[in-house]
Design an enzyme around this catalytic site. Structure first.
Site, PDB file in Angstrom:
ATOM      1  N   HIS A   1       0.850  -1.209   0.000  1.00 21.61           N
ATOM      2  CA  HIS A   1       0.000   0.000   0.000  1.00 21.61           C
ATOM      3  C   HIS A   1       0.876   1.247   0.000  1.00 21.61           C
ATOM      4  O   HIS A   1       1.957   1.263   0.595  1.00 21.61           O
ATOM      5  CB  HIS A   1      -0.988   0.006   1.167  1.00 21.61           C
ATOM      6  CG  HIS A   1      -0.379   0.057   2.541  1.00 21.61           C
ATOM      7  ND1 HIS A   1      -0.061   1.233   3.181  1.00 21.61           N
ATOM      8  CD2 HIS A   1      -0.042  -0.930   3.405  1.00 21.61           C
ATOM      9  CE1 HIS A   1       0.435   0.968   4.375  1.00 21.61           C
ATOM     10  NE2 HIS A   1       0.472  -0.336   4.545  1.00 21.61           N
TER      11      HIS A   1
ATOM     12  N   ASP B   1      -0.411   4.474   0.771  1.00 23.40           N
ATOM     13  CA  ASP B   1      -0.809   5.488   1.748  1.00 23.40           C
ATOM     14  C   ASP B   1      -0.058   5.267   3.057  1.00 23.40           C
ATOM     15  O   ASP B   1       0.427   4.157   3.330  1.00 23.40           O
ATOM     16  CB  ASP B   1      -2.315   5.454   1.995  1.00 23.40           C
ATOM     17  CG  ASP B   1      -2.774   4.164   2.665  1.00 23.40           C
ATOM     18  OD1 ASP B   1      -2.445   3.072   2.143  1.00 23.40           O
ATOM     19  OD2 ASP B   1      -3.458   4.226   3.705  1.00 23.40           O
TER      20      ASP B   1
ATOM     21  N   ASP C   1       6.643   1.170   6.357  1.00 20.77           N
ATOM     22  CA  ASP C   1       5.226   0.807   6.251  1.00 20.77           C
ATOM     23  C   ASP C   1       4.485   1.786   5.342  1.00 20.77           C
ATOM     24  O   ASP C   1       3.995   2.807   5.798  1.00 20.77           O
ATOM     25  CB  ASP C   1       4.606   0.797   7.650  1.00 20.77           C
ATOM     26  CG  ASP C   1       3.158   0.339   7.668  1.00 20.77           C
ATOM     27  OD1 ASP C   1       2.705  -0.256   6.676  1.00 20.77           O
ATOM     28  OD2 ASP C   1       2.488   0.593   8.686  1.00 20.77           O
TER      29      ASP C   1
ATOM     30  N   GLU D   1      -5.012   1.562   3.001  1.00 22.10           N
ATOM     31  CA  GLU D   1      -4.865   0.530   4.017  1.00 22.10           C
ATOM     32  C   GLU D   1      -4.867   1.125   5.411  1.00 22.10           C
ATOM     33  O   GLU D   1      -5.467   0.568   6.336  1.00 22.10           O
ATOM     34  CB  GLU D   1      -3.573  -0.252   3.767  1.00 22.10           C
ATOM     35  CG  GLU D   1      -3.470  -1.559   4.562  1.00 22.10           C
ATOM     36  CD  GLU D   1      -2.924  -1.378   5.969  1.00 22.10           C
ATOM     37  OE1 GLU D   1      -3.114  -2.282   6.797  1.00 22.10           O
ATOM     38  OE2 GLU D   1      -2.301  -0.338   6.245  1.00 22.10           O
ATOM     39  N   GLU D   2      -4.196   2.268   5.588  1.00 25.50           N
ATOM     40  CA  GLU D   2      -4.141   2.899   6.906  1.00 25.50           C
ATOM     41  C   GLU D   2      -5.473   3.550   7.291  1.00 25.50           C
ATOM     42  O   GLU D   2      -5.671   3.933   8.444  1.00 25.50           O
ATOM     43  CB  GLU D   2      -3.028   3.948   6.946  1.00 25.50           C
ATOM     44  CG  GLU D   2      -1.640   3.427   6.602  1.00 25.50           C
ATOM     45  CD  GLU D   2      -1.065   2.480   7.641  1.00 25.50           C
ATOM     46  OE1 GLU D   2      -1.797   2.078   8.566  1.00 25.50           O
ATOM     47  OE2 GLU D   2       0.122   2.126   7.515  1.00 25.50           O
TER      48      GLU D   2
ATOM     49  N   HIS E   1       4.087   3.511  12.310  1.00 29.39           N
ATOM     50  CA  HIS E   1       3.001   4.312  12.899  1.00 29.39           C
ATOM     51  C   HIS E   1       3.496   5.274  13.974  1.00 29.39           C
ATOM     52  O   HIS E   1       2.696   6.046  14.503  1.00 29.39           O
ATOM     53  CB  HIS E   1       1.887   3.432  13.499  1.00 29.39           C
ATOM     54  CG  HIS E   1       1.124   2.629  12.500  1.00 29.39           C
ATOM     55  ND1 HIS E   1      -0.167   2.203  12.738  1.00 29.39           N
ATOM     56  CD2 HIS E   1       1.433   2.180  11.266  1.00 29.39           C
ATOM     57  CE1 HIS E   1      -0.596   1.517  11.690  1.00 29.39           C
ATOM     58  NE2 HIS E   1       0.371   1.492  10.788  1.00 29.39           N
TER      59      HIS E   1
END
Length: 469
Positions: A106, A108, A139, A174-175, A439
Protein backbone atom coordinates in the site's frame (compact mmCIF):
# COMPACT_ATOMS: atom_id res chain seq x y z
CA UNK A 1 0.26 -26.24 -9.45
CA UNK A 2 2.36 -29.16 -8.32
CA UNK A 3 3.03 -29.57 -4.60
CA UNK A 4 6.78 -29.39 -5.31
CA UNK A 5 8.31 -25.90 -4.90
CA UNK A 6 9.31 -24.37 -8.25
CA UNK A 7 13.00 -23.99 -9.08
CA UNK A 8 15.14 -21.92 -11.44
CA UNK A 9 18.32 -22.63 -13.36
CA UNK A 10 21.43 -21.87 -11.24
CA UNK A 11 22.72 -19.53 -13.94
CA UNK A 12 19.44 -17.61 -13.84
CA UNK A 13 19.58 -17.36 -10.06
CA UNK A 14 23.13 -16.04 -10.22
CA UNK A 15 22.06 -13.44 -12.77
CA UNK A 16 19.10 -12.45 -10.58
CA UNK A 17 21.34 -12.04 -7.53
CA UNK A 18 23.74 -9.82 -9.49
CA UNK A 19 20.86 -7.73 -10.85
CA UNK A 20 19.48 -7.24 -7.34
CA UNK A 21 22.84 -5.99 -6.05
CA UNK A 22 23.37 -3.56 -8.92
CA UNK A 23 19.82 -2.26 -8.62
CA UNK A 24 19.88 -1.35 -4.91
CA UNK A 25 21.03 2.30 -5.36
CA UNK A 26 18.16 3.03 -7.74
CA UNK A 27 15.69 1.22 -5.48
CA UNK A 28 16.77 3.38 -2.52
CA UNK A 29 16.56 6.57 -4.58
CA UNK A 30 13.06 5.69 -5.76
CA UNK A 31 12.04 4.80 -2.21
CA UNK A 32 13.26 8.20 -1.05
CA UNK A 33 11.13 9.88 -3.72
CA UNK A 34 8.08 7.98 -2.51
CA UNK A 35 8.73 8.91 1.13
CA UNK A 36 8.75 12.58 0.15
CA UNK A 37 5.09 12.34 -0.94
CA UNK A 38 2.80 12.81 2.11
CA UNK A 39 -0.01 10.61 0.84
CA UNK A 40 -2.52 10.15 3.66
CA UNK A 41 -6.01 8.78 3.02
CA UNK A 42 -7.84 10.71 5.75
CA UNK A 43 -10.06 13.44 4.20
CA UNK A 44 -8.48 16.04 6.51
CA UNK A 45 -5.24 15.81 4.51
CA UNK A 46 -4.41 17.05 1.02
CA UNK A 47 -5.86 14.38 -1.23
CA UNK A 48 -3.92 15.58 -4.24
CA UNK A 49 -0.82 14.14 -2.57
CA UNK A 50 -2.41 10.71 -2.44
CA UNK A 51 -3.23 10.94 -6.15
CA UNK A 52 0.35 12.04 -6.79
CA UNK A 53 1.59 9.05 -4.84
CA UNK A 54 -0.56 6.65 -6.88
CA UNK A 55 0.62 8.15 -10.15
CA UNK A 56 4.26 7.85 -9.09
CA UNK A 57 3.78 4.17 -8.21
CA UNK A 58 2.03 3.59 -11.54
CA UNK A 59 4.99 5.14 -13.35
CA UNK A 60 7.43 2.92 -11.47
CA UNK A 61 5.37 -0.13 -12.46
CA UNK A 62 5.24 1.03 -16.08
CA UNK A 63 8.98 1.59 -16.19
CA UNK A 64 9.76 -2.01 -15.18
CA UNK A 65 8.70 -3.08 -18.67
CA UNK A 66 7.05 -6.13 -17.10
CA UNK A 67 3.35 -5.32 -17.29
CA UNK A 68 0.89 -5.46 -20.17
CA UNK A 69 -1.29 -2.79 -18.53
CA UNK A 70 -0.97 -0.33 -15.61
CA UNK A 71 -3.96 1.63 -14.32
CA UNK A 72 -4.85 3.93 -11.42
CA UNK A 73 -8.34 2.91 -10.26
CA UNK A 74 -10.87 3.59 -7.54
CA UNK A 75 -13.68 1.37 -6.26
CA UNK A 76 -16.95 2.31 -4.59
CA UNK A 77 -17.19 2.27 -0.80
CA UNK A 78 -20.10 -0.10 -0.07
CA UNK A 79 -23.08 1.50 1.63
CA UNK A 80 -22.05 5.05 0.67
CA UNK A 81 -22.04 7.34 -2.34
CA UNK A 82 -18.25 7.66 -2.07
CA UNK A 83 -15.33 6.11 -3.90
CA UNK A 84 -12.22 4.81 -2.21
CA UNK A 85 -8.73 6.17 -2.59
CA UNK A 86 -6.63 5.66 -5.74
CA UNK A 87 -5.03 2.25 -6.12
CA UNK A 88 -2.61 0.98 -8.74
CA UNK A 89 -3.40 -2.19 -10.65
CA UNK A 90 -0.73 -3.60 -12.97
CA UNK A 91 -1.19 -6.87 -14.84
CA UNK A 92 0.79 -9.26 -16.98
CA UNK A 93 -0.79 -12.41 -18.42
CA UNK A 94 0.95 -15.75 -17.84
CA UNK A 95 2.59 -17.34 -20.85
CA UNK A 96 3.43 -20.94 -21.72
CA UNK A 97 1.46 -22.44 -18.85
CA UNK A 98 3.31 -20.61 -16.06
CA UNK A 99 1.59 -19.73 -12.76
CA UNK A 100 0.45 -16.25 -11.74
CA UNK A 101 1.50 -14.34 -8.65
CA UNK A 102 -0.21 -11.29 -7.12
CA UNK A 103 1.99 -8.75 -5.33
CA UNK A 104 0.30 -6.49 -2.74
CA UNK A 105 1.49 -3.42 -0.83
CA UNK A 106 0.00 0.00 0.00
CA UNK A 107 1.18 3.50 -0.85
CA UNK A 108 -0.81 5.49 1.75
CA UNK A 109 0.83 6.24 5.10
CA UNK A 110 -0.07 7.12 8.65
CA UNK A 111 -0.12 10.81 9.60
CA UNK A 112 3.24 11.86 11.07
CA UNK A 113 1.82 13.02 14.41
CA UNK A 114 3.80 15.62 16.33
CA UNK A 115 6.68 16.76 14.12
CA UNK A 116 8.59 17.78 17.24
CA UNK A 117 8.98 14.10 18.16
CA UNK A 118 10.84 13.37 14.92
CA UNK A 119 14.61 13.71 14.94
CA UNK A 120 14.47 14.58 11.22
CA UNK A 121 11.48 15.77 9.15
CA UNK A 122 9.01 12.90 8.59
CA UNK A 123 8.75 13.39 4.84
CA UNK A 124 12.43 14.05 4.19
CA UNK A 125 14.15 10.64 3.89
CA UNK A 126 17.30 10.57 5.99
CA UNK A 127 19.91 7.83 6.31
CA UNK A 128 21.77 7.36 9.57
CA UNK A 129 23.27 4.33 11.30
CA UNK A 130 22.24 1.93 8.56
CA UNK A 131 18.58 2.93 8.56
CA UNK A 132 16.39 5.11 6.33
CA UNK A 133 14.13 7.37 8.41
CA UNK A 134 10.83 8.81 7.22
CA UNK A 135 7.08 8.22 7.37
CA UNK A 136 6.28 5.23 5.18
CA UNK A 137 9.93 4.26 4.79
CA UNK A 138 9.05 0.85 6.24
CA UNK A 139 5.23 0.81 6.25
CA UNK A 140 4.71 0.27 3.41
CA UNK A 141 6.60 2.09 0.70
CA UNK A 142 9.50 -0.29 1.21
CA UNK A 143 7.01 -3.06 0.39
CA UNK A 144 6.22 -1.33 -2.90
CA UNK A 145 9.88 -0.93 -3.77
CA UNK A 146 10.60 -4.55 -2.85
CA UNK A 147 8.11 -5.53 -5.54
CA UNK A 148 9.43 -3.02 -8.08
CA UNK A 149 13.11 -3.78 -7.49
CA UNK A 150 12.62 -7.55 -7.61
CA UNK A 151 10.66 -7.23 -10.87
CA UNK A 152 13.46 -5.13 -12.35
CA UNK A 153 16.04 -7.72 -11.34
CA UNK A 154 14.11 -10.67 -12.74
CA UNK A 155 13.37 -8.82 -15.96
CA UNK A 156 17.05 -7.99 -16.37
CA UNK A 157 18.12 -11.56 -15.64
CA UNK A 158 15.66 -13.51 -17.80
CA UNK A 159 14.67 -10.97 -20.47
CA UNK A 160 12.10 -12.32 -22.91
CA UNK A 161 12.00 -15.63 -21.04
CA UNK A 162 9.79 -14.07 -18.36
CA UNK A 163 6.59 -16.11 -18.74
CA UNK A 164 5.30 -15.76 -15.19
CA UNK A 165 1.88 -14.16 -14.81
CA UNK A 166 2.19 -11.13 -12.52
CA UNK A 167 -0.40 -8.80 -11.05
CA UNK A 168 0.47 -5.98 -8.69
CA UNK A 169 -2.12 -4.27 -6.50
CA UNK A 170 -0.89 -1.23 -4.58
CA UNK A 171 -3.70 -0.03 -2.33
CA UNK A 172 -4.26 3.61 -1.36
CA UNK A 173 -6.22 3.36 1.89
CA UNK A 174 -4.87 0.53 4.02
CA UNK A 175 -4.14 2.90 6.91
CA UNK A 176 -7.67 4.29 6.55
CA UNK A 177 -9.43 0.97 6.96
CA UNK A 178 -9.36 -0.42 3.40
CA UNK A 179 -12.93 0.77 2.98
CA UNK A 180 -13.20 -0.09 -0.73
CA UNK A 181 -10.89 -3.12 -0.67
CA UNK A 182 -13.55 -5.83 -0.95
CA UNK A 183 -15.31 -3.95 -3.75
CA UNK A 184 -12.01 -3.47 -5.56
CA UNK A 185 -11.41 -7.23 -5.44
CA UNK A 186 -14.88 -7.90 -6.78
CA UNK A 187 -14.57 -5.31 -9.56
CA UNK A 188 -11.18 -6.65 -10.68
CA UNK A 189 -11.41 -10.32 -9.74
CA UNK A 190 -10.14 -11.72 -13.01
CA UNK A 191 -7.20 -9.33 -13.18
CA UNK A 192 -6.22 -10.20 -9.61
CA UNK A 193 -6.76 -13.97 -9.68
CA UNK A 194 -3.51 -15.78 -8.88
CA UNK A 195 -1.96 -19.04 -7.74
CA UNK A 196 -0.07 -17.26 -4.95
CA UNK A 197 -0.44 -13.86 -3.29
CA UNK A 198 2.41 -12.01 -1.59
CA UNK A 199 1.23 -9.47 0.99
CA UNK A 200 4.33 -7.36 1.70
CA UNK A 201 3.06 -5.59 4.82
CA UNK A 202 4.42 -7.46 7.82
CA UNK A 203 7.73 -7.84 9.64
CA UNK A 204 10.68 -10.08 10.43
CA UNK A 205 12.06 -11.79 13.50
CA UNK A 206 14.86 -9.22 13.72
CA UNK A 207 16.98 -7.10 11.39
CA UNK A 208 19.00 -10.10 10.17
CA UNK A 209 16.51 -13.00 10.41
CA UNK A 210 13.58 -13.19 8.00
CA UNK A 211 10.09 -14.05 9.11
CA UNK A 212 7.14 -15.61 7.31
CA UNK A 213 3.94 -14.52 9.01
CA UNK A 214 1.70 -17.57 9.53
CA UNK A 215 -0.83 -16.11 11.97
CA UNK A 216 -2.39 -12.70 12.51
CA UNK A 217 -4.78 -11.51 15.17
CA UNK A 218 -8.10 -10.04 14.14
CA UNK A 219 -9.48 -6.75 15.40
CA UNK A 220 -12.59 -5.18 16.90
CA UNK A 221 -12.46 -1.41 17.18
CA UNK A 222 -15.36 0.76 18.33
CA UNK A 223 -16.32 4.02 19.98
CA UNK A 224 -17.97 3.94 23.41
CA UNK A 225 -19.77 6.89 24.99
CA UNK A 226 -20.51 6.77 28.72
CA UNK A 227 -23.19 9.18 29.98
CA UNK A 228 -24.41 9.80 33.53
CA UNK A 229 -25.86 13.36 33.50
CA UNK A 230 -27.97 15.41 31.14
CA UNK A 231 -25.75 18.46 31.79
CA UNK A 232 -22.53 19.38 33.56
CA UNK A 233 -22.77 20.21 37.25
CA UNK A 234 -20.62 21.90 39.90
CA UNK A 235 -18.31 19.30 41.46
CA UNK A 236 -18.41 21.02 44.83
CA UNK A 237 -22.17 21.25 44.95
CA UNK A 238 -22.89 17.65 43.90
CA UNK A 239 -19.60 15.71 44.08
CA UNK A 240 -19.83 12.75 46.43
CA UNK A 241 -23.44 12.03 45.58
CA UNK A 242 -23.55 12.22 41.79
CA UNK A 243 -21.46 9.86 39.62
CA UNK A 244 -19.80 11.84 36.87
CA UNK A 245 -19.07 10.23 33.51
CA UNK A 246 -15.32 10.10 34.08
CA UNK A 247 -15.73 8.19 37.31
CA UNK A 248 -18.09 5.74 35.61
CA UNK A 249 -15.76 5.38 32.63
CA UNK A 250 -12.71 4.69 34.76
CA UNK A 251 -14.60 2.10 36.80
CA UNK A 252 -16.01 0.47 33.68
CA UNK A 253 -12.76 0.30 31.72
CA UNK A 254 -10.92 -1.21 34.69
CA UNK A 255 -13.12 -4.32 34.43
CA UNK A 256 -11.60 -5.19 31.05
CA UNK A 257 -8.37 -6.47 32.66
CA UNK A 258 -7.53 -8.57 35.71
CA UNK A 259 -4.84 -7.86 38.28
CA UNK A 260 -2.09 -9.17 35.99
CA UNK A 261 -3.20 -6.96 33.13
CA UNK A 262 -4.58 -9.93 31.18
CA UNK A 263 -7.88 -9.45 29.35
CA UNK A 264 -10.81 -10.42 31.59
CA UNK A 265 -13.70 -10.53 29.12
CA UNK A 266 -15.75 -13.71 28.98
CA UNK A 267 -16.19 -14.96 25.44
CA UNK A 268 -12.83 -13.75 24.10
CA UNK A 269 -10.91 -16.86 23.13
CA UNK A 270 -7.23 -17.82 23.11
CA UNK A 271 -5.27 -19.96 20.64
CA UNK A 272 -3.12 -22.79 21.95
CA UNK A 273 0.05 -22.85 19.84
CA UNK A 274 3.78 -23.02 20.60
CA UNK A 275 5.95 -19.91 20.33
CA UNK A 276 9.73 -19.42 20.01
CA UNK A 277 11.88 -18.26 22.90
CA UNK A 278 11.60 -14.52 23.46
CA UNK A 279 12.95 -12.90 26.59
CA UNK A 280 11.63 -10.08 28.72
CA UNK A 281 14.90 -8.29 27.99
CA UNK A 282 14.16 -8.42 24.27
CA UNK A 283 10.62 -7.17 24.88
CA UNK A 284 11.95 -4.23 26.88
CA UNK A 285 14.41 -3.33 24.16
CA UNK A 286 11.99 -3.61 21.24
CA UNK A 287 8.94 -2.05 22.91
CA UNK A 288 10.71 0.69 24.86
CA UNK A 289 9.35 -0.48 28.22
CA UNK A 290 10.48 1.82 31.03
CA UNK A 291 12.83 0.29 33.62
CA UNK A 292 10.27 0.36 36.43
CA UNK A 293 7.36 -0.87 34.31
CA UNK A 294 6.54 -4.59 34.23
CA UNK A 295 4.99 -6.57 31.37
CA UNK A 296 1.33 -7.56 31.65
CA UNK A 297 -0.43 -10.86 31.10
CA UNK A 298 0.52 -14.47 31.73
CA UNK A 299 2.28 -17.36 29.94
CA UNK A 300 5.05 -16.90 27.39
CA UNK A 301 5.49 -13.36 26.11
CA UNK A 302 4.92 -14.26 22.46
CA UNK A 303 1.78 -16.25 23.30
CA UNK A 304 0.39 -13.05 24.87
CA UNK A 305 1.18 -11.12 21.68
CA UNK A 306 0.38 -13.74 19.03
CA UNK A 307 -2.27 -16.04 20.51
CA UNK A 308 -4.25 -14.11 23.12
CA UNK A 309 -6.63 -11.15 22.91
CA UNK A 310 -5.58 -7.64 23.89
CA UNK A 311 -7.67 -4.58 24.67
CA UNK A 312 -6.34 -1.03 24.43
CA UNK A 313 -8.00 2.36 24.92
CA UNK A 314 -6.53 4.35 22.03
CA UNK A 315 -8.46 7.61 22.28
CA UNK A 316 -10.51 9.67 24.72
CA UNK A 317 -12.70 12.75 24.46
CA UNK A 318 -12.96 14.57 27.77
CA UNK A 319 -12.05 17.98 29.15
CA UNK A 320 -8.40 18.72 28.47
CA UNK A 321 -5.96 19.51 31.28
CA UNK A 322 -5.63 23.08 30.03
CA UNK A 323 -9.40 23.57 30.14
CA UNK A 324 -10.07 21.72 33.40
CA UNK A 325 -12.64 23.17 35.78
CA UNK A 326 -14.44 22.02 38.90
CA UNK A 327 -17.17 20.31 36.91
CA UNK A 328 -18.82 16.90 36.89
CA UNK A 329 -18.60 15.68 33.29
CA UNK A 330 -21.91 14.50 31.83
CA UNK A 331 -20.28 12.21 29.25
CA UNK A 332 -16.95 10.74 28.18
CA UNK A 333 -16.16 9.06 24.87
CA UNK A 334 -13.38 6.54 24.30
CA UNK A 335 -12.16 4.47 21.39
CA UNK A 336 -11.43 0.84 22.25
CA UNK A 337 -9.23 -1.31 20.05
CA UNK A 338 -9.23 -5.05 20.69
CA UNK A 339 -6.90 -7.55 19.05
CA UNK A 340 -8.62 -10.88 18.60
CA UNK A 341 -6.91 -14.27 18.87
CA UNK A 342 -6.57 -16.15 15.57
CA UNK A 343 -9.53 -18.46 15.11
CA UNK A 344 -12.18 -16.14 16.57
CA UNK A 345 -14.15 -13.82 14.31
CA UNK A 346 -14.09 -10.09 14.87
CA UNK A 347 -17.88 -10.11 15.12
CA UNK A 348 -17.90 -12.69 17.92
CA UNK A 349 -15.21 -10.78 19.79
CA UNK A 350 -17.11 -7.51 19.51
CA UNK A 351 -20.28 -9.18 20.76
CA UNK A 352 -18.38 -10.44 23.83
CA UNK A 353 -16.94 -6.99 24.52
CA UNK A 354 -20.28 -5.22 24.18
CA UNK A 355 -21.97 -7.75 26.45
CA UNK A 356 -19.21 -7.38 29.05
CA UNK A 357 -19.35 -3.58 29.06
CA UNK A 358 -23.13 -3.44 29.30
CA UNK A 359 -23.10 -5.96 32.15
CA UNK A 360 -20.45 -3.99 34.07
CA UNK A 361 -21.72 -0.43 33.54
CA UNK A 362 -21.49 1.18 37.03
CA UNK A 363 -24.18 3.35 38.62
CA UNK A 364 -26.60 2.66 35.76
CA UNK A 365 -24.51 4.69 33.31
CA UNK A 366 -25.87 4.89 29.77
CA UNK A 367 -23.63 3.30 27.14
CA UNK A 368 -23.68 4.04 23.41
CA UNK A 369 -21.66 2.04 20.88
CA UNK A 370 -20.77 3.42 17.45
CA UNK A 371 -18.19 3.35 14.61
CA UNK A 372 -17.69 -0.40 14.88
CA UNK A 373 -14.86 -1.73 12.69
CA UNK A 374 -14.23 -5.48 12.60
CA UNK A 375 -11.63 -7.74 11.01
CA UNK A 376 -10.93 -11.45 11.21
CA UNK A 377 -7.57 -13.01 11.99
CA UNK A 378 -5.64 -15.28 9.66
CA UNK A 379 -3.92 -18.65 9.86
CA UNK A 380 -1.72 -19.80 6.98
CA UNK A 381 -1.88 -23.33 5.62
CA UNK A 382 1.83 -24.07 5.80
CA UNK A 383 1.64 -27.32 3.80
CA UNK A 384 1.50 -25.78 0.32
CA UNK A 385 4.28 -25.35 -2.26
CA UNK A 386 4.20 -21.55 -1.98
CA UNK A 387 5.18 -21.60 1.71
CA UNK A 388 8.03 -23.98 0.93
CA UNK A 389 9.07 -21.69 -1.92
CA UNK A 390 9.03 -18.64 0.34
CA UNK A 391 11.04 -20.31 3.08
CA UNK A 392 13.70 -21.44 0.63
CA UNK A 393 13.96 -18.02 -1.01
CA UNK A 394 14.22 -16.33 2.40
CA UNK A 395 17.01 -18.66 3.48
CA UNK A 396 18.94 -17.85 0.30
CA UNK A 397 18.05 -14.15 0.18
CA UNK A 398 19.00 -13.45 3.81
CA UNK A 399 21.57 -16.19 4.31
CA UNK A 400 19.64 -17.23 7.45
CA UNK A 401 16.78 -19.70 7.85
CA UNK A 402 13.43 -17.93 8.35
CA UNK A 403 11.25 -18.06 11.44
CA UNK A 404 7.52 -18.72 11.24
CA UNK A 405 5.94 -15.71 12.93
CA UNK A 406 2.68 -14.90 14.58
CA UNK A 407 1.91 -11.20 14.53
CA UNK A 408 -0.03 -9.36 17.18
CA UNK A 409 -1.30 -6.82 14.68
CA UNK A 410 -4.06 -7.29 12.16
CA UNK A 411 -4.42 -7.20 8.38
CA UNK A 412 -8.20 -7.59 8.14
CA UNK A 413 -8.37 -7.43 4.35
CA UNK A 414 -6.63 -10.81 4.10
CA UNK A 415 -10.02 -12.32 4.97
CA UNK A 416 -11.34 -10.62 1.82
CA UNK A 417 -8.53 -12.18 -0.23
CA UNK A 418 -9.31 -15.62 1.20
CA UNK A 419 -13.01 -15.21 0.42
CA UNK A 420 -12.49 -13.91 -3.14
CA UNK A 421 -9.62 -16.25 -4.06
CA UNK A 422 -10.04 -19.41 -1.94
CA UNK A 423 -7.60 -21.45 -4.05
CA UNK A 424 -4.72 -18.99 -3.80
CA UNK A 425 -1.87 -19.53 -1.35
CA UNK A 426 -1.22 -16.38 0.68
CA UNK A 427 2.28 -15.42 1.79
CA UNK A 428 2.54 -12.59 4.32
CA UNK A 429 6.02 -11.09 4.18
CA UNK A 430 7.55 -7.70 4.92
CA UNK A 431 10.55 -5.48 5.36
CA UNK A 432 10.01 -4.23 8.90
CA UNK A 433 12.07 -5.29 11.90
CA UNK A 434 11.25 -4.81 15.60
CA UNK A 435 12.90 -1.37 15.61
CA UNK A 436 11.08 0.04 12.57
CA UNK A 437 8.54 1.96 14.71
CA UNK A 438 5.81 1.83 12.09
CA UNK A 439 3.00 4.31 12.90
CA UNK A 440 5.28 6.07 15.38
CA UNK A 441 7.65 9.04 15.21
CA UNK A 442 11.05 8.19 13.72
CA UNK A 443 9.76 5.30 11.62
CA UNK A 444 12.68 3.68 9.82
CA UNK A 445 13.80 0.92 7.48
CA UNK A 446 16.85 -1.22 8.12
CA UNK A 447 18.76 -0.99 4.86
CA UNK A 448 20.28 -4.48 4.94
CA UNK A 449 16.83 -5.95 5.59
CA UNK A 450 15.57 -4.08 2.54
CA UNK A 451 18.35 -5.51 0.37
CA UNK A 452 17.69 -9.03 1.61
CA UNK A 453 13.93 -8.69 1.10
CA UNK A 454 14.47 -7.70 -2.53
CA UNK A 455 16.82 -10.63 -3.08
CA UNK A 456 14.28 -12.97 -1.51
CA UNK A 457 11.37 -11.84 -3.65
CA UNK A 458 13.45 -11.81 -6.83
CA UNK A 459 14.48 -15.42 -6.20
CA UNK A 460 10.84 -16.34 -5.52
CA UNK A 461 9.76 -14.82 -8.83
CA UNK A 462 12.60 -16.47 -10.76
CA UNK A 463 11.78 -19.85 -9.27
CA UNK A 464 8.08 -19.44 -10.04
CA UNK A 465 9.04 -18.47 -13.58
CA UNK A 466 10.76 -21.84 -13.84
CA UNK A 467 7.70 -23.72 -12.59
CA UNK A 468 5.62 -26.13 -14.65
CA UNK A 469 2.13 -27.50 -14.04
Amino acid sequence: MTSVPPTADPAVESAVTEAVASGIPKALADLGDLVRIPGMAWPAFDQSQLQRSAERVAQLAEDTGVFDEVRVLRAAVPGTDEFGQPAVLATRAARNGKPTILLYAHHDVQPPGDDALWETPPFEPTVRDGRLYGRGAADDKAGIMTHIASLRAVREAVGDDLDLGISMFIEGEEEYGSRSFAQFLSDNAEALRADAIVVADSGNWDSTTPGLTVSLRGNARFTLTVRTLDHASHSGMFGGAVPDAMMATVRLLSTLWDGDGAVAVAGLTERDAPTPEYSEETLRDEAGLLPGTTPVGRDSILSRIWNKPAVTVIGIDATSVAAASNTLLPEVTVVISARVAPGQSGADAYAALEQHLRAHAPFGAELTFSDVDLGDGFLVDTSGWAVQLARGAMADGYGVDPVDLGVGGSIPFIADLVREFPEAQILVTGVEDPHSRAHSPNESLHLDTFRHAIATEALMLARMNGATD
